[in-house]
Design an enzyme around this catalytic site. Structure first.
Site, mmCIF file in Angstrom:
data_model
loop_
_atom_site.group_PDB
_atom_site.id
_atom_site.type_symbol
_atom_site.label_atom_id
_atom_site.label_comp_id
_atom_site.label_asym_id
_atom_site.label_seq_id
_atom_site.Cartn_x
_atom_site.Cartn_y
_atom_site.Cartn_z
ATOM 1 N N ASP A 70 0.869 -1.188 0.000
ATOM 2 C CA ASP A 70 0.000 0.000 0.000
ATOM 3 C C ASP A 70 0.901 1.232 0.000
ATOM 4 O OD1 ASP A 70 -3.012 0.847 1.861
ATOM 5 O OD2 ASP A 70 -1.676 2.160 0.758
ATOM 6 N N ASP B 41 -3.644 2.369 -5.375
ATOM 7 C CA ASP B 41 -2.363 2.348 -4.663
ATOM 8 C C ASP B 41 -2.128 1.068 -3.859
ATOM 9 O OD1 ASP B 41 -4.013 2.806 -2.452
ATOM 10 O OD2 ASP B 41 -2.517 4.064 -1.480
ATOM 11 N N GLU B 42 -2.827 -0.018 -4.217
ATOM 12 C CA GLU B 42 -2.682 -1.260 -3.456
ATOM 13 C C GLU B 42 -2.624 -2.485 -4.354
ATOM 14 O OE1 GLU B 42 -5.643 -1.916 -0.372
ATOM 15 O OE2 GLU B 42 -5.528 0.235 0.062
HETATM 16 P P1 DGT Z 1 -1.976 6.076 3.699
HETATM 17 O O1 DGT Z 1 -2.144 4.819 2.918
HETATM 18 O O2 DGT Z 1 -2.744 6.095 4.974
HETATM 19 O O3 DGT Z 1 -0.539 6.485 3.903
HETATM 20 O O4 DGT Z 1 -2.616 7.280 2.850
HETATM 21 P P2 DGT Z 1 -3.317 7.270 1.428
HETATM 22 O O5 DGT Z 1 -3.550 8.688 1.044
HETATM 23 O O6 DGT Z 1 -2.519 6.471 0.440
HETATM 24 O O7 DGT Z 1 -4.697 6.609 1.766
HETATM 25 P P3 DGT Z 1 -5.435 5.358 1.115
HETATM 26 O O8 DGT Z 1 -4.480 4.257 0.839
HETATM 27 O O9 DGT Z 1 -6.590 5.066 1.993
HETATM 28 O O10 DGT Z 1 -6.025 5.935 -0.237
HETATM 29 C C1 DGT Z 1 -5.308 5.993 -1.467
HETATM 30 C C2 DGT Z 1 -5.707 7.235 -2.236
HETATM 31 O O11 DGT Z 1 -7.132 7.258 -2.432
HETATM 32 C C3 DGT Z 1 -5.388 8.532 -1.507
HETATM 33 O O12 DGT Z 1 -4.070 8.990 -1.736
HETATM 34 C C4 DGT Z 1 -6.428 9.467 -2.034
HETATM 35 C C5 DGT Z 1 -7.632 8.593 -2.302
HETATM 36 N N1 DGT Z 1 -8.574 8.700 -1.158
HETATM 37 C C6 DGT Z 1 -8.515 8.067 0.024
HETATM 38 N N2 DGT Z 1 -9.517 8.440 0.847
HETATM 39 C C7 DGT Z 1 -10.248 9.344 0.144
HETATM 40 C C8 DGT Z 1 -11.425 10.118 0.442
HETATM 41 O O13 DGT Z 1 -12.011 10.047 1.533
HETATM 42 N N3 DGT Z 1 -11.881 10.937 -0.567
HETATM 43 C C9 DGT Z 1 -11.260 11.024 -1.787
HETATM 44 N N4 DGT Z 1 -11.759 11.812 -2.736
HETATM 45 N N5 DGT Z 1 -10.152 10.322 -2.089
HETATM 46 C C10 DGT Z 1 -9.653 9.509 -1.140
HETATM 47 CA CA CA Z 2 -2.183 4.230 0.686
HETATM 48 CA CA CA Z 3 -4.888 2.272 -0.141
#
Ligand code: DGT
Ligand code: CA
Ligand code: CA
Length: 361
Positions: free
Chosen positions: A9, A109-110
């Site tokens: 991830d 991203d996974e």
């Molecule tokens: P992490 O994995 O906790 O370090 O952070 P992220 O940003 O990679 O989070 P993740 O893996 O849950 O989600 C991957 C991508 O999906 C993230 O970069 C942006 C998008 N995303 C996640 N949550 C939301 C949301 O609530 N709203 C929107 N529009 N996009 C989201």
């Molecule tokens: Ca992520």
């Molecule tokens: Ca993710």
């Protein structure tokens, strides 16, 4: 034989793309926004880097809230660029796939990879392989990711989330029970706020509580299917295979040209690296393809595709380059437009050893 599965991830994915595209931003809070357009600030936060998270910014939060939390913090708010995130995701997924016996992408991203065969089911080698993968991604693309390793997809997925960012968590079969036991029930993927609340009402807070609970009562309360699934998850069991979904049974890469063009020489130079990557992934996985194609987007964002079915399957890089050059030539002969983005695609895989699909690679 016990399987060994990785779940990968990427950390703060959209924001990390913004950071690597513009390294000067690195130490500042970065918030990637989905603007709704109603007023200047209306919309929600898609994600943010860990600097911004340190000030309490969260995904899904209204942009105005995030702005308040980051007042005087030299923060930067960026409009989400989905096309770019998809492009980067594709590049990174190609690297991951090259480490896999079997590959399954589950979101932008996974991904899961099954590496049992290539590391002969040895956990010592799993750590080495994961470190190698992280290193390659960091050195070549400047991205960090978190990897969870375990005997099945469930354990791999949960463990990738335990140490973030840039984590590496390995859960060997004898450690599964202890590892899971102390977690809150909502760490089980699929247990949302509603199920969590229902479980909490029964006094079930941790996975260990669920594990100890009377099975018949769980089945009565949640229905036979969900009940059985909860019990299995609490046991750390998951038999599902790492399997490529149908639309992934092709490899494609596309890039934005530095300038719009309809010159064959320039286009071929620009996509040279993409073809090398695709051919290398085929080679790494001992696969050959039977369809080679191109996809291009002109300056008005109109899409063009062309492909050729081969008589003899191949993974030879110069053969693929020649085929792609022919396809671009014929595309240029039949159009008058300038191209903005150009890409390549290979499809319909066979294993060199026999008839195998990419799902098993
Ligand atoms: P992490 O994995 O906790 O370090 O952070 P992220 O940003 O990679 O989070 P993740 O893996 O849950 O989600 C991957 C991508 O999906 C993230 O970069 C942006 C998008 N995303 C996640 N949550 C939301 C949301 O609530 N709203 C929107 N529009 N996009 C989201
Ligand atoms: Ca992520
Ligand atoms: Ca993710």
């Amino acid at each position: 034989m016990q399987r060994i599965i990785f779940h990968i991830d990427f950390d703060y994915f959209y924001a990390q793309v913004e950071e690597t595209d513009n390294p000067k931003l690195k130490d500042r809070p970065i918030v990637v926004c989905m603007f709704s357009g109603r007023t200047e600030d209306s919309g929600a936060v898609a994600t943010s880097n860990y600097v911004a998270r340190g000030y309490g910014v969260k995904s899904g939060m209204p942009i105005a809230f995030a702005k308040k939390k980051l007042e005087d913090k030299n923060a930067i708010f960026i409009k989400a660029r989905h096309e770019r995130y998809a492009e980067v995701s594709q590049q990174l997924m190609m690297v991951i796939a090259s480490y896999a016996d079997k590959f399954e992408q589950t979101s932008i991203d996974e991904a899961f990879i099954d590496v049992s065969k290539r590391i002969e089911n040895k956990y010592v080698k799993a750590r080495q392989l994961a470190e190698e993968l992280k290193k390659e991604i960091f050195e070549n693309y400047h991205f960090t990711c978190s990897i969870g390793i375990g005997p099945n997809k469930l354990i791999a997925k949960i463990s990738s989330d335990i140490q973030k960012p840039n984590g590496l968590t390995i859960v060997r079969p004898p450690e599964v029970e202890t590892f899971l036991g102390i977690l809150d029930v909502d760490k089980i993927p699929g247990v949302g706020p509603k199920t969590k609340e229902a479980l909490n009402m029964l006094g079930i807070k941790t996975v260990a509580d669920l594990h100890k609970y009377n099975r018949t009562e769980i089945a009565e309360k949640f229905g036979k299917n969900t009940g059985a699934w909860l019990i299995k998850a609490a046991n750390g069991e998951d038999d599902s295979e790492v399997a490529m979904v149908e639309e992934q049974k092709q490899l494609s890469r596309i890039k934005t040209l530095k300038r719009n063009s309809r010159e064959i020489g320039y286009i071929m130079t620009e996509i040279d690296e993409l073809i090398n990557d695709v051919a290398q992934t085929l080679k790494d996985n001992n696969l050959v393809c039977t369809i080679v194609g191109i996809n291009a987007i002109d300056s008005e964002l109109k899409n063009y595709t062309k492909s050729k079915t081969l008589v003899r399957a191949t993974n030879d890089v110069s053969e693929i380059k020649n085929l792609i050059r022919e396809l671009y030539r014929s595309l240029l002969e039949t159009t008058f437009v300038e191209f903005r983005r150009t890409g390549v695609k290979v499809e319909k895989f066979e294993s060199k050893a026999g008839q195998k699909t990419l799902g098993e690679f």
